[in-house]
Design a protein around this motif. Structure first.
Motif, mmCIF file in Angstrom:
data_model
loop_
_atom_site.group_PDB
_atom_site.id
_atom_site.type_symbol
_atom_site.label_atom_id
_atom_site.label_comp_id
_atom_site.label_asym_id
_atom_site.label_seq_id
_atom_site.Cartn_x
_atom_site.Cartn_y
_atom_site.Cartn_z
ATOM 1 N N ALA A 17 1.690 7.285 -11.767
ATOM 2 C CA ALA A 17 0.505 6.425 -11.795
ATOM 3 C C ALA A 17 0.859 5.028 -12.290
ATOM 4 N N ARG A 18 1.618 4.983 -13.375
ATOM 5 C CA ARG A 18 1.992 3.689 -13.954
ATOM 6 C C ARG A 18 2.887 2.898 -13.009
ATOM 7 N N ARG A 19 3.840 3.584 -12.367
ATOM 8 C CA ARG A 19 4.774 2.890 -11.491
ATOM 9 C C ARG A 19 4.085 2.338 -10.242
ATOM 10 N N VAL A 20 3.154 3.092 -9.675
ATOM 11 C CA VAL A 20 2.430 2.585 -8.512
ATOM 12 C C VAL A 20 1.644 1.339 -8.896
ATOM 13 N N ARG A 21 0.993 1.376 -10.062
ATOM 14 C CA ARG A 21 0.249 0.196 -10.538
ATOM 15 C C ARG A 21 1.193 -0.994 -10.726
ATOM 16 N N GLU A 22 2.340 -0.742 -11.379
ATOM 17 C CA GLU A 22 3.298 -1.816 -11.650
ATOM 18 C C GLU A 22 3.831 -2.435 -10.364
ATOM 19 N N LEU A 23 4.244 -1.589 -9.444
ATOM 20 C CA LEU A 23 4.836 -2.085 -8.202
ATOM 21 C C LEU A 23 3.818 -2.829 -7.349
ATOM 22 N N ALA A 25 1.128 -4.405 -8.539
ATOM 23 C CA ALA A 25 0.821 -5.660 -9.229
ATOM 24 C C ALA A 25 1.951 -6.675 -9.045
ATOM 25 N N ALA A 26 3.209 -6.199 -9.075
ATOM 26 C CA ALA A 26 4.362 -7.100 -8.934
ATOM 27 C C ALA A 26 4.353 -7.801 -7.591
ATOM 28 N N GLN A 27 3.776 -7.152 -6.578
ATOM 29 C CA GLN A 27 3.716 -7.749 -5.245
ATOM 30 C C GLN A 27 2.382 -8.440 -4.979
ATOM 31 N N GLY A 28 1.497 -8.410 -5.960
ATOM 32 C CA GLY A 28 0.204 -9.070 -5.797
ATOM 33 C C GLY A 28 -0.675 -8.424 -4.756
ATOM 34 N N GLN A 33 -5.103 -3.863 0.375
ATOM 35 C CA GLN A 33 -3.880 -4.266 1.071
ATOM 36 C C GLN A 33 -2.845 -3.150 1.083
ATOM 37 N N LEU A 34 -2.697 -2.468 -0.064
ATOM 38 C CA LEU A 34 -1.751 -1.357 -0.106
ATOM 39 C C LEU A 34 -2.219 -0.216 0.790
ATOM 40 N N ALA A 35 -3.524 -0.006 0.856
ATOM 41 C CA ALA A 35 -4.063 1.032 1.745
ATOM 42 C C ALA A 35 -3.706 0.726 3.196
ATOM 43 N N ALA A 36 -3.830 -0.545 3.591
ATOM 44 C CA ALA A 36 -3.515 -0.937 4.964
ATOM 45 C C ALA A 36 -2.031 -0.788 5.258
ATOM 46 N N ARG A 37 -1.191 -1.103 4.281
ATOM 47 C CA ARG A 37 0.265 -1.021 4.480
ATOM 48 C C ARG A 37 0.777 0.412 4.474
ATOM 49 N N SER A 38 0.141 1.273 3.705
ATOM 50 C CA SER A 38 0.665 2.632 3.507
ATOM 51 C C SER A 38 -0.017 3.697 4.352
ATOM 52 N N PRO A 197 18.873 -3.185 -3.494
ATOM 53 C CA PRO A 197 18.980 -2.743 -4.875
ATOM 54 C C PRO A 197 17.613 -2.476 -5.471
ATOM 55 N N THR A 198 17.504 -1.368 -6.219
ATOM 56 C CA THR A 198 16.254 -1.064 -6.890
ATOM 57 C C THR A 198 16.359 -1.452 -8.357
ATOM 58 N N SER A 199 15.255 -1.925 -8.915
ATOM 59 C CA SER A 199 15.212 -2.252 -10.325
ATOM 60 C C SER A 199 13.778 -2.243 -10.767
ATOM 61 N N ARG A 200 13.539 -2.450 -12.059
ATOM 62 C CA ARG A 200 12.185 -2.431 -12.571
ATOM 63 C C ARG A 200 11.358 -3.608 -12.050
ATOM 64 N N SER A 201 12.012 -4.605 -11.500
ATOM 65 C CA SER A 201 11.277 -5.784 -11.013
ATOM 66 C C SER A 201 10.696 -5.555 -9.621
ATOM 67 N N MET A 202 11.076 -4.408 -8.971
ATOM 68 C CA MET A 202 10.595 -4.172 -7.611
ATOM 69 C C MET A 202 9.117 -3.856 -7.608
#
Length: 202
Positions: A17-23, A25-28, A33-38, A197-202
């Protein structure tokens, strides 16, 4: 006190849950929008982000594709003040069970390390099947499947591959993929996933 299976599941659901929120938010990205993309409904994404569901592997795959990242990224633990370790001890590798198929995946790659290759160990129950409707946002990503025991049928697009112990398949993941264990015994295989590369900033 030893953590129970239900406690572990709750912990992983909250982590996802936290990671989906973070990722997101990081992409704005908004929920819409995420519903349309996914291809996942806004309401379902909201439920996942609140940690109120135990999402299936297929659903998480859609979300990670919509976020342009790997499934592994959704299982990463929070980063503390110490630098990430290049070693992931087995006891610390997150293990997750798909509530739909019952397959168990263990993320082997150390979290928090920017890496172009990620390793996942999978135990696949007899008769289990998982279908991934991979999105266009994964173009350029690739994975290899190496079967250690048992057998697995992997269908990539319209091409079917029956893999036995020792066989290795490499394929892009920019089209629908399904995994099926047609036998009466569990299959054990390793997935090597490569991409940016994957990282916490993704």
């Amino acid at each position: 006190m030893k953590e129970s299976a239900s406690d572990t599941r709750d912990t992983l659901d909250q982590r996802i849950a936290r990671r989906v929120r973070e990722l997101r938010a990081a992409q704005g990205l908004t929920l819409e929008q995420l519903a349309a993309r996914s291809g996942v409904s806004r309401s379902m994404i909201s439920v996942v982000e609140r940690g109120e569901s135990s999402p299936t592997a297929a659903l998480l795959d859609k979300l990670s594709a919509g976020l342009g990242t790997s499934l592994n990224a959704l299982f990463e633990a929070p980063r503390d003040e110490a630098p990430p370790s290049p070693v992931a001890r087995r006891a610390d590798q997150p293990e997750w069970q798909d509530p739909d198929s019952g397959y168990v995946r263990r993320a082997l790659t150390p979290p928090g390390i920017a890496a172009t290759l990620q390793l996942v160990e999978v135990n696949f129950p007899p008769g289990a099947r998982v279908n991934y409707e991979v999105g266009v946002h994964r173009a350029g990503f690739q994975q290899q499947v190496w079967v250690m025991s048992g057998s697995v049928v992997v269908t990539v697009g319209g091409e079917r591959h029956k893999l036995a112990a020792g066989d290795c398949l490499v394929h892009p993941i920019d089209q629908p993929i399904s995994f099926h264990n047609p036998s009466r015994q569990a299959a054990h295989y390793l997935v090597a996933f490569s991409g940016p590369p994957t990282s916490r900033s993704m």
